[in-house]
Design a protein around this motif. Structure first.
Motif, mmCIF file in Angstrom:
data_model
loop_
_atom_site.group_PDB
_atom_site.id
_atom_site.type_symbol
_atom_site.label_atom_id
_atom_site.label_comp_id
_atom_site.label_asym_id
_atom_site.label_seq_id
_atom_site.Cartn_x
_atom_site.Cartn_y
_atom_site.Cartn_z
ATOM 1 N N UNK A 8 2.419 3.370 17.139
ATOM 2 C CA UNK A 8 3.037 4.491 17.024
ATOM 3 C C UNK A 8 2.532 5.240 15.683
ATOM 4 N N UNK A 9 2.495 6.462 15.621
ATOM 5 C CA UNK A 9 2.452 7.057 14.093
ATOM 6 C C UNK A 9 3.759 7.116 13.513
ATOM 7 N N UNK A 10 3.655 6.756 12.208
ATOM 8 C CA UNK A 10 4.895 6.893 11.380
ATOM 9 C C UNK A 10 4.533 7.617 10.129
ATOM 10 N N UNK A 11 5.393 8.768 9.738
ATOM 11 C CA UNK A 11 5.002 9.591 8.811
ATOM 12 C C UNK A 11 5.379 8.950 7.316
ATOM 13 N N UNK A 12 4.515 9.145 6.445
ATOM 14 C CA UNK A 12 4.615 8.470 4.995
ATOM 15 C C UNK A 12 4.337 9.474 4.169
ATOM 16 N N UNK A 13 4.891 9.486 2.785
ATOM 17 C CA UNK A 13 4.350 10.487 2.001
ATOM 18 C C UNK A 13 2.855 9.998 1.467
ATOM 19 N N UNK A 14 2.147 11.083 1.448
ATOM 20 C CA UNK A 14 0.598 10.419 0.984
ATOM 21 C C UNK A 14 0.724 9.456 -0.248
ATOM 22 N N UNK A 15 1.308 9.902 -1.327
ATOM 23 C CA UNK A 15 1.226 9.063 -2.489
ATOM 24 C C UNK A 15 1.829 7.527 -2.069
ATOM 25 N N UNK A 16 2.691 7.354 -1.390
ATOM 26 C CA UNK A 16 3.091 6.100 -1.014
ATOM 27 C C UNK A 16 2.046 5.305 -0.063
ATOM 28 N N UNK A 17 1.484 6.045 0.792
ATOM 29 C CA UNK A 17 0.752 5.392 1.544
ATOM 30 C C UNK A 17 -0.754 4.862 0.882
ATOM 31 N N UNK A 18 -0.946 5.677 0.095
ATOM 32 C CA UNK A 18 -2.315 5.471 -0.844
ATOM 33 C C UNK A 18 -1.922 4.165 -1.585
ATOM 34 N N UNK A 19 -0.809 4.170 -2.192
ATOM 35 C CA UNK A 19 -0.564 2.986 -3.019
ATOM 36 C C UNK A 19 -0.530 1.617 -1.977
ATOM 37 N N UNK A 20 0.036 1.877 -0.871
ATOM 38 C CA UNK A 20 -0.062 0.727 0.076
ATOM 39 C C UNK A 20 -1.422 0.393 0.621
ATOM 40 N N UNK A 21 -2.122 1.385 0.508
ATOM 41 C CA UNK A 21 -3.658 1.075 0.965
ATOM 42 C C UNK A 21 -4.490 0.221 -0.236
ATOM 43 N N UNK A 22 -4.081 0.521 -1.367
ATOM 44 C CA UNK A 22 -4.597 -0.132 -2.559
ATOM 45 C C UNK A 22 -4.156 -1.500 -2.468
ATOM 46 N N UNK A 24 -3.789 -3.145 0.513
ATOM 47 C CA UNK A 24 -4.316 -3.512 1.587
ATOM 48 C C UNK A 24 -3.023 -3.813 2.786
ATOM 49 N N UNK A 25 -1.978 -2.961 2.643
ATOM 50 C CA UNK A 25 -0.836 -3.095 3.585
ATOM 51 C C UNK A 25 -0.796 -1.946 4.421
ATOM 52 N N UNK A 26 -1.814 -1.106 4.305
ATOM 53 C CA UNK A 26 -1.900 0.208 5.216
ATOM 54 C C UNK A 26 -3.353 0.889 5.011
ATOM 55 N N UNK A 27 -3.798 1.604 6.094
ATOM 56 C CA UNK A 27 -5.023 2.047 6.169
ATOM 57 C C UNK A 27 -4.710 3.447 6.114
ATOM 58 N N UNK A 28 -5.326 4.510 5.369
ATOM 59 C CA UNK A 28 -5.459 6.056 5.587
ATOM 60 C C UNK A 28 -6.477 6.246 6.569
ATOM 61 N N UNK A 29 -6.394 6.815 7.521
ATOM 62 C CA UNK A 29 -7.547 7.256 8.370
ATOM 63 C C UNK A 29 -7.768 8.607 8.399
ATOM 64 N N UNK A 30 -8.854 9.352 8.105
ATOM 65 C CA UNK A 30 -9.137 10.715 7.930
ATOM 66 C C UNK A 30 -9.371 11.105 9.194
ATOM 67 N N UNK A 31 -9.020 12.413 9.565
ATOM 68 C CA UNK A 31 -9.239 12.897 10.892
ATOM 69 C C UNK A 31 -10.885 13.104 11.116
ATOM 70 N N UNK A 32 -11.149 12.922 12.165
ATOM 71 C CA UNK A 32 -12.769 12.839 12.575
ATOM 72 C C UNK A 32 -13.370 14.110 12.292
ATOM 73 N N UNK A 33 -12.687 15.344 12.227
ATOM 74 C CA UNK A 33 -13.396 16.403 11.824
ATOM 75 C C UNK A 33 -13.393 16.680 10.454
ATOM 76 N N UNK A 34 -12.380 16.045 9.837
ATOM 77 C CA UNK A 34 -12.651 16.083 8.391
ATOM 78 C C UNK A 34 -13.863 15.559 7.931
#
Length: 133
Positions: A8-22, A24-34
Motif C-alpha cells: 500500500x502506498x503511504x504518504x510521507x513528507x519527503x524530508x522524513x522519508x529521505x532520513x528513513x532511507x539513509x 535503510x528503513x525506507x526506499x524512495x523510488x523515483x518515477x520511471x519517467x523521471x
C-alpha cells in the motif's frame, strides 16, 4: 516489473522519508519517467536509482533576507511548465534551461549553502492521489 501485490502506498513528507532511507528503513523510488527524463535508458528499473529532481537554477524567489528559493519538481514536464510561466513576457529565454539534480545532491547543496534554499514541489499526480485518498 516488480510485483506490488499486497503493498500500500503511504504518504510521507519527503524530508522524513529521505532520513528513513539513509537509515535503510525506507526506499524512495523515483518515477520511471523521471529517471528516463534524467538520462536513463527506457525500461530501467527505478528501484535503487537516484531520485532525480528538475528545476531551473536561474529561476528563484528572493526571500528578502539575503537568501533565495528555487523550486525543484519531480517531473521534467512540470519543471518546464513552471519555468516557462516564470519567464513569461521575457524576450530572451535562451539562457534558461531545466537542470537535473539528484535529491541527495539537492539536500547536500542546501545544507552546505545557507543562502540557497529549495522548495520541493510534488507532482500533480501525487497531489491527485493524496486528494483522492
Amino acid at each position: 516489473d516488480t510485483d506490488m501485490d499486497g503493498l500500500q502506498l503511504v504518504p510521507f513528507p519527503l524530508g522524513e522519508i529521505f532520513i528513513m532511507g539513509t537509515k535503510e528503513m525506507a526506499l524512495v523510488v523515483p518515477p520511471a519517467q523521471g529517471i528516463v527524463d534524467a538520462g536513463a535508458p527506457p525500461g530501467t528499473n527505478p528501484l535503487g536509482q537516484q531520485v532525480p529532481l528538475f528545476g531551473c537554477m536561474d529561476v528563484e524567489q528572493d526571500l528578502g533576507d539575503g537568501t533565495s528559493m528555487t523550486p525543484l519538481f519531480t517531473t521534467m514536464g512540470e519543471a518546464k511548465d513552471a519555468m516557462n510561466m516564470a519567464l513569461e513576457g521575457l524576450e530572451d529565454k535562451s539562457k534558461f534551461d531545466v537542470t537535473v539534480i539528484p535529491l541527495a545532491q539537492a539536500i547536500q547543496m542546501q545544507a552546505s549553502t545557507p543562502e540557497k534554499k529549495f522548495t520541493y514541489v510534488p507532482s500533480e499526480s501525487s497531489l491527485k492521489y493524496l486528494r483522492d485518498m
